[in-house]
Design an enzyme around this catalytic site. Structure first.
Site, PDB file in Angstrom:
ATOM      1  CE1 TYR A 101      -3.733   2.501   1.001  1.00 19.30           C
ATOM      2  CE2 TYR A 101      -1.892   3.582   2.095  1.00 19.30           C
ATOM      3  CZ  TYR A 101      -3.181   3.624   1.594  1.00 19.30           C
ATOM      4  OH  TYR A 101      -3.905   4.774   1.687  1.00 19.30           O
ATOM      5  CD  GLU A 190      -5.847   4.170  -1.153  1.00 17.49           C
ATOM      6  OE1 GLU A 190      -6.008   4.500   0.025  1.00 17.49           O
ATOM      7  OE2 GLU A 190      -6.724   3.588  -1.829  1.00 17.49           O
TER       8      GLU A 190
END
Ligand code: GDP
Ligand code: MN
Length: 380
Positions: A101, A190
């Protein structure tokens, strides 16, 4: 403003982030054609503004163009968390060993751009925050110089990367991500998952971008690709009429001029035990037309049990506003009780006009809020 995955992917690609090739389709036939062009295994992904599409059945692998067509026909038209899928992204499927992530967010508490990384990618970061908060690494980018090379490497080491090539690739991606964030005035960029492919290279498989609406005027190219389908209809109407409107969960509709006054009004409503149904700034020169649209927007919400006008006339003349309200009420029939507190330029004339209407008058903000709260409770 939210970008769809396929739009975010194009943006990241411009900054040199390795994304998967593919295209967007609105019909199964188009999806099939993209798969044919790619000539390999693909992943078909629902383009809706929610996370967790994978779990909801909105992300599926397909081995052949025929299978792609089939899968696309299942996903197109499907409902995911209340949203209808109108487009799918058909992208090359990647085989990978690990999901990471990585994001850049605006951290309002520290007033910095915060880089966030985790070795536990693939699932939503909120889940990781609950189940294993230590697995989330945060690192503020240098406030003057931007994300530094050594910081990006630090982040790579912190999530356990050791291979020199992977550390270098990760650092490049993190630096590019930071540049996208700043250059497009984003509040979030993101990548989840950022994968380590079977061949050892890093690649972004899914991304999410949120842009700051107040800075959109600097990015006409991005403003032009806005998809408004996820927005409540009233917010779209409000934007078209240049009204600043945000829907809230309460019962008192507030019509106010000026953002500061609108916030103060909401505070005072709360103070007297009520809860605002919206934030609304009708701006200066509250003409009949603006008041009318604003009133329609407020009354479209079935939770609204009372409406409170709080107008401070400076350049805006109170009598004009009063005429606007009265005229608007004639065109927007409703039984919802309304309280008006109008003060400032020409207020006597404004009050005289309102005295002949069904509006409940109030002299002060406190009085208006109390009367609106009482009216809302009586109507609830
Ligand atoms: P989200 O669930 O809305 O975040 O959608 P994602 O794009 O992140 O997809 C969810 C999951 O689908 C990923 O975590 C992967 O496990 C899987 N997935 C997505 N793209 C690929 C791909 O190219 N190859 C493989 N093998 N799995 C993929
Ligand atoms: Mn994802």
């Amino acid at each position: 403003m939210k970008l769809h995955e396929y739009q975010a992917r194009d943006l990241l690609e411009k900054y040199g982030i390795p994304v998967t090739g593919g295209g967007v389709a609105t019909t199964p036939t188009e999806a099939c054609a993209i798969a044919e062009r790619l000539g390999r295994r693909v992943v078909v992904k629902a383009q809706v503004f929610v996370g967790g599409r994978g779990k909801a059945g909105g992300v599926k692998l397909a081995d052949t163009p025929e299978q792609t067509e089939q899968v696309a026909s299942q996903i197109l038209g499907m409902q995911i968390k209340g949203l209808t899928v109108e487009k799918v992204l058909v992208a090359e499927a990647i085989s990978y060993q690990k999901e990471i992530y990585l994001s850049a967010i605006l951290d309002r508490t520290s007033k910095q751009v915060m880089m966030i990384a985790s070795a536990e990618g693939g699932v939503e970061i909120e889940e990781v925050a609950k189940s294993n908060p230590d697995a989330i690494i945060k690192l503020p980018a240098h406030p003057m110089l931007g994300l530094q090379e050594y910081q990006a490497r630090e982040l790579a080491f912190a999530i356990g990367l050791t291979d020199t090539k992977q550390v270098r690739q990760f650092a490049q991606i993190a630096t590019a991500l930071y540049r996208v964030f700043v250059a497009s005035d984003a509040s979030l960029v993101e990548i989840n998952p950022l994968v380590i492919r079977d061949d050892g290279n890093l690649q972004a498989l899914d991304s999410k971008v949120l842009l700051d609406d107040s800075a959109l005027f600097r990015h006409p190219d991005l403003a032009a690709i806005r998809d408004t389908s996820d927005e409540p209809e009233v917010e779209q109407i409000a934007r078209q009429s240049d009204l600043t409107f945000i829907k809230l969960d309460g019962t008192i509709g507030c019509m106010v001029n000026g953002a500061g006054l609108a916030m103060a009004t909401m505070d005072v409503v709360k103070l007297y035990g009520g809860s605002p149904a919206n934030f609304l700034d009708i701006g200066g020169g509250a003409s009949k037309e603006r008041v009318k649209v604003a009133l329609q927007i407020i009354l479209a919400d079935p939770n609204v049990k009372a409406v409170m006008f709080n107008i401070f006339g400076g350049i805006t003349r109170v009598d004009e506003v009063a005429r606007g309200i009265i005229a608007a009420l004639e065109e927007v029939p409703t039984n919802v009780p309304m309280v008006a507190r109008l003060t400032g330029t020409n207020e006597e004339e404004g009050r005289r006009l309102l005295a002949e209407s069904r509006l409940i008058p109030a002299m002060t903000l406190a009085e208006a809020a109390q009367k609106a709260v009482a009216a809302a409770q009586a109507g609830a």
